[in-house]
Scaffold this motif. Structure first.
Motif, PDB file in Angstrom:
ATOM      1  N   ILE A 261      16.901   4.788  -4.517  1.00  0.00           N
ATOM      2  CA  ILE A 261      17.436   3.558  -3.913  1.00  0.00           C
ATOM      3  C   ILE A 261      17.398   3.298  -2.578  1.00  0.00           C
ATOM      4  O   ILE A 261      16.678   2.293  -2.019  1.00  0.00           O
ATOM      5  N   PHE A 262      17.775   4.435  -1.877  1.00  0.00           N
ATOM      6  CA  PHE A 262      17.261   4.524  -0.400  1.00  0.00           C
ATOM      7  C   PHE A 262      15.744   4.024  -0.059  1.00  0.00           C
ATOM      8  O   PHE A 262      15.611   3.605   0.668  1.00  0.00           O
ATOM      9  N   ILE A 263      15.120   4.763  -0.746  1.00  0.00           N
ATOM     10  CA  ILE A 263      13.464   4.653  -0.593  1.00  0.00           C
ATOM     11  C   ILE A 263      13.179   3.296  -0.913  1.00  0.00           C
ATOM     12  O   ILE A 263      12.366   2.344  -0.266  1.00  0.00           O
ATOM     13  N   ALA A 264      13.599   2.964  -2.037  1.00  0.00           N
ATOM     14  CA  ALA A 264      12.980   1.448  -2.718  1.00  0.00           C
ATOM     15  C   ALA A 264      13.683   0.145  -1.857  1.00  0.00           C
ATOM     16  O   ALA A 264      13.195  -0.529  -1.577  1.00  0.00           O
ATOM     17  N   SER A 265      14.973   0.336  -1.498  1.00  0.00           N
ATOM     18  CA  SER A 265      15.827  -0.783  -0.921  1.00  0.00           C
ATOM     19  C   SER A 265      15.687  -0.896   0.613  1.00  0.00           C
ATOM     20  O   SER A 265      15.892  -1.728   1.063  1.00  0.00           O
ATOM     21  N   ILE A 266      15.599   0.420   1.127  1.00  0.00           N
ATOM     22  CA  ILE A 266      15.764   0.444   2.639  1.00  0.00           C
ATOM     23  C   ILE A 266      14.518   0.648   3.512  1.00  0.00           C
ATOM     24  O   ILE A 266      13.894   0.108   4.091  1.00  0.00           O
ATOM     25  N   MET A 267      13.879   1.988   3.135  1.00  0.00           N
ATOM     26  CA  MET A 267      12.834   2.387   3.679  1.00  0.00           C
ATOM     27  C   MET A 267      11.716   1.619   3.242  1.00  0.00           C
ATOM     28  O   MET A 267      10.858   1.023   4.236  1.00  0.00           O
ATOM     29  N   VAL A 268      11.330   1.142   2.127  1.00  0.00           N
ATOM     30  CA  VAL A 268      10.091   0.561   1.641  1.00  0.00           C
ATOM     31  C   VAL A 268      10.124  -0.966   2.501  1.00  0.00           C
ATOM     32  O   VAL A 268       9.156  -1.298   2.995  1.00  0.00           O
ATOM     33  N   PRO A 269      10.947  -1.592   2.411  1.00  0.00           N
ATOM     34  CA  PRO A 269      11.000  -3.033   2.872  1.00  0.00           C
ATOM     35  C   PRO A 269      10.818  -2.869   4.364  1.00  0.00           C
ATOM     36  O   PRO A 269      10.033  -3.466   4.929  1.00  0.00           O
ATOM     37  N   SER A 270      11.619  -1.981   5.169  1.00  0.00           N
ATOM     38  CA  SER A 270      11.325  -2.036   6.503  1.00  0.00           C
ATOM     39  C   SER A 270      10.064  -1.479   6.910  1.00  0.00           C
ATOM     40  O   SER A 270       9.496  -2.071   7.700  1.00  0.00           O
ATOM     41  N   LEU A 271       9.811  -0.338   6.184  1.00  0.00           N
ATOM     42  CA  LEU A 271       8.186   0.241   6.263  1.00  0.00           C
ATOM     43  C   LEU A 271       7.282  -0.785   6.323  1.00  0.00           C
ATOM     44  O   LEU A 271       6.156  -1.044   6.851  1.00  0.00           O
ATOM     45  N   LYS A 272       7.592  -1.742   5.089  1.00  0.00           N
ATOM     46  CA  LYS A 272       6.554  -2.613   4.753  1.00  0.00           C
ATOM     47  C   LYS A 272       6.456  -3.500   5.830  1.00  0.00           C
ATOM     48  O   LYS A 272       5.289  -4.315   6.069  1.00  0.00           O
ATOM     49  N   MET A 273       7.571  -4.251   6.311  1.00  0.00           N
ATOM     50  CA  MET A 273       7.370  -5.066   7.372  1.00  0.00           C
ATOM     51  C   MET A 273       6.781  -4.576   8.752  1.00  0.00           C
ATOM     52  O   MET A 273       5.928  -5.292   9.122  1.00  0.00           O
ATOM     53  N   LEU A 274       7.022  -3.591   8.805  1.00  0.00           N
ATOM     54  CA  LEU A 274       6.283  -2.954  10.087  1.00  0.00           C
ATOM     55  C   LEU A 274       4.636  -2.831   9.960  1.00  0.00           C
ATOM     56  O   LEU A 274       4.089  -3.088  10.839  1.00  0.00           O
ATOM     57  N   ALA A 275       4.755  -2.299   8.608  1.00  0.00           N
ATOM     58  CA  ALA A 275       3.136  -2.060   8.353  1.00  0.00           C
ATOM     59  C   ALA A 275       2.351  -3.486   8.399  1.00  0.00           C
ATOM     60  O   ALA A 275       1.370  -3.556   9.048  1.00  0.00           O
ATOM     61  N   ILE A 276       3.112  -4.596   7.794  1.00  0.00           N
ATOM     62  CA  ILE A 276       2.147  -5.646   7.828  1.00  0.00           C
ATOM     63  C   ILE A 276       2.086  -6.424   9.208  1.00  0.00           C
ATOM     64  O   ILE A 276       0.982  -6.489   9.757  1.00  0.00           O
ATOM     65  N   ALA A 277       3.263  -6.117  10.149  1.00  0.00           N
ATOM     66  CA  ALA A 277       3.261  -6.310  11.536  1.00  0.00           C
ATOM     67  C   ALA A 277       1.884  -5.695  12.306  1.00  0.00           C
ATOM     68  O   ALA A 277       1.125  -6.327  13.204  1.00  0.00           O
ATOM     69  N   TRP A 278       1.877  -4.466  11.983  1.00  0.00           N
ATOM     70  CA  TRP A 278       0.630  -3.521  12.583  1.00  0.00           C
ATOM     71  C   TRP A 278      -0.635  -4.170  12.042  1.00  0.00           C
ATOM     72  O   TRP A 278      -1.418  -4.248  12.922  1.00  0.00           O
TER      73      TRP A 278
END
Ligand SMILES: [Zn+2]
Ligand SMILES: [Zn+2]
Length: 421
Positions: free
Chosen positions: A307-324
């Motif tokens: 749950i931590f990876i799917a709900s917290i890490m993935v969305p935040s990293l995904k946003m950072l990655a798209i911004a990058w």
């Protein structure tokens, strides 16, 4: 009919490299030599196979809707639900938005895609215009089939409930698992490149093709819908009639706008409660993070991690990655294109899995309805979180991955010019 395709050329939809397709054996796939994404796969029985899988998966889906799906027993009180009851309970709680999302991505889109595969590969007689429309929709909806994510959500909710009572699977559970596996297989066996070439031959290009160079440098573009090679000046594809440009129009603007919106929603999605639990008269509201902490303190470490990876890490990293990706596509710096492309692929693939927590809440709130003893209701945070996931999925899909490659030089090595097997 017997050859895999009449035209051996393909423009990689991911990196815009013009590749000659090698002669493929059954079961072999051709990968792009530059970005390594799969261009096409040659299947034995390319019609019967996907149709077979699609028909059996639809049959399983029907079975899965007829009988109880999961059940729970707390201190002698039993509760059981069918798949169709999950959205009904959500609607009665004024969460018809989550209910419709659930119905659409877990049942309607997968069922529609399976029917489309049967129509397109099974040679059903329909006007060509209709078939073209269906094929267009099929490949656009693929990412929104969330059957396997829902199934993972059901398993997570089981672990969450074990602490309170006995949970069990109903008659429908196994057919649903089979539906999940069969629909994944049906998608795998349906090759887009082959399907379009069979339906309508690729339009002929008058100019000579320079293999190993980008399409843009030769004034060519790949049709986003049917993968046909077209001159950039030709905006409407003669094969699938969809409109397109050399690069997705306003790609960066759209991606940035969707990204910023999702970032703004992500803050309240984490601060607001996603779920209300009523247990023996006391009411507990919990946020995403609180849910993770609770699972961890109960000793369910693997599920807490999921749950931590799917709900917290993935969305935040995904946003950072798209911004990058957006920042880099705008910049002039020399970076490792291959690595950047991997980032893009991971973002595209992993992003949908964030929906798992929304499904967990859907299952919990439908199953756990035992009055004062124990009841679970969804809360506003769940809706906001679902919106964040949807928006980031749109942000990733509006991003044009070819922008990553546009500033890299021409491909020189000879052996890399022919598609690898
Ligand atoms: Zn490529
Ligand atoms: Zn087309």
């Amino acid at each position: 009919m017997c050859s895999h395709s009449n035209d051996p050329h393909i423009l990689c939809p991911q990196c815009d490299l013009l590749v000659t397709l090698p002669t493929l054996q059954y079961g072999q796939k051709a990968n792009c030599p530059r970005c390594k994404s799969t261009l096409t796969t040659r299947w034995q029985e390319p019609r019967k196979r996907p149709v077979g899988y699609a028909i059996s998966s639809l049959f399983m889906l029907l079975l899965a809707n007829l009988f109880p799906f999961v059940n729970m027993n707390v201190k002698g009180l039993t509760s059981q639900i069918t798949l169709i009851k999950i959205p009904q309970v959500l609607v009665s709680d004024d969460y018809s938005s989550i209910a419709s999302l659930f119905m659409i991505v877990v049942q309607l889109i997968p069922a529609f895609c399976m029917v489309s595969i049967i129509i397109l590969c099974g040679g059903v007689t329909l006007p060509r215009k209709w078939k073209i429309r269906i094929a267009w929709v099929l490949f656009h909806l693929k990412a929104w089939c969330m059957v396997e994510i829902f199934l993972a959500g059901v398993l997570v909710s089981f672990v969450k409930l074990i602490a309170y009572g006995e949970v069990g699977i109903g008659t429908s559970f196994i057919p649903y698992v089979l539906f999940c596996l069969l629909q994944v297989r049906a998608f795998q066996c349906t090759d887009r490149f082959w399907l379009w070439n069979q339906a309508v031959p690729a339009p002929v290009i008058a100019q000579p093709l320079r293999v190993g160079q980008s399409g843009l440098s030769q004034g060519l573009r790949s049709c986003a819908c049917c993968m046909a090679i077209l001159p950039v000046s030709q905006q409407t594809c003669p094969r699938c009639f969809s409109k397109g440009y050399a690069r997705k129009k306003h790609s960066l603007q759209w991606t940035m706008a969707l990204l910023i919106t999702s970032m703004m929603l992500y803050i309240p999605a984490n601060l607001m409660p996603i779920m209300i639990t009523q247990f023996l008269g006391t009411k507990i509201t919990s946020t995403i993070m609180a849910g993770v902490v609770l699972l961890w303190s109960e000793g369910s470490y693997p599920i807490a991690m999921v749950i931590f990876i799917a709900s917290i890490m993935v969305p935040s990293l995904k946003m950072l990655a798209i911004a990058w990706l957006c920042w880099d596509a705008n910049g002039r710096k020399k970076v490792d294109r291959e690595r950047l492309h991997v980032v893009y692929e991971v973002v595209e693939f992993v992003g949908r899995w964030s929906m798992i927590d929304v499904f967990v809440i859907a299952v919990l709130s439908a199953l756990v309805r035992m009055g004062q003893l124990m009841s679970i209701y969804p809360d506003i945070g769940a809706l906001l979180f679902a919106l964040v996931v949807i928006l980031t999925m749109f942000a990733a899909s509006t991003f044009d991955p070819r922008l990553i490659w546009d500033r890299s030089g021409i491909f020189e090595t000879k052996e890399q010019l022919d598609g690898g097997k």
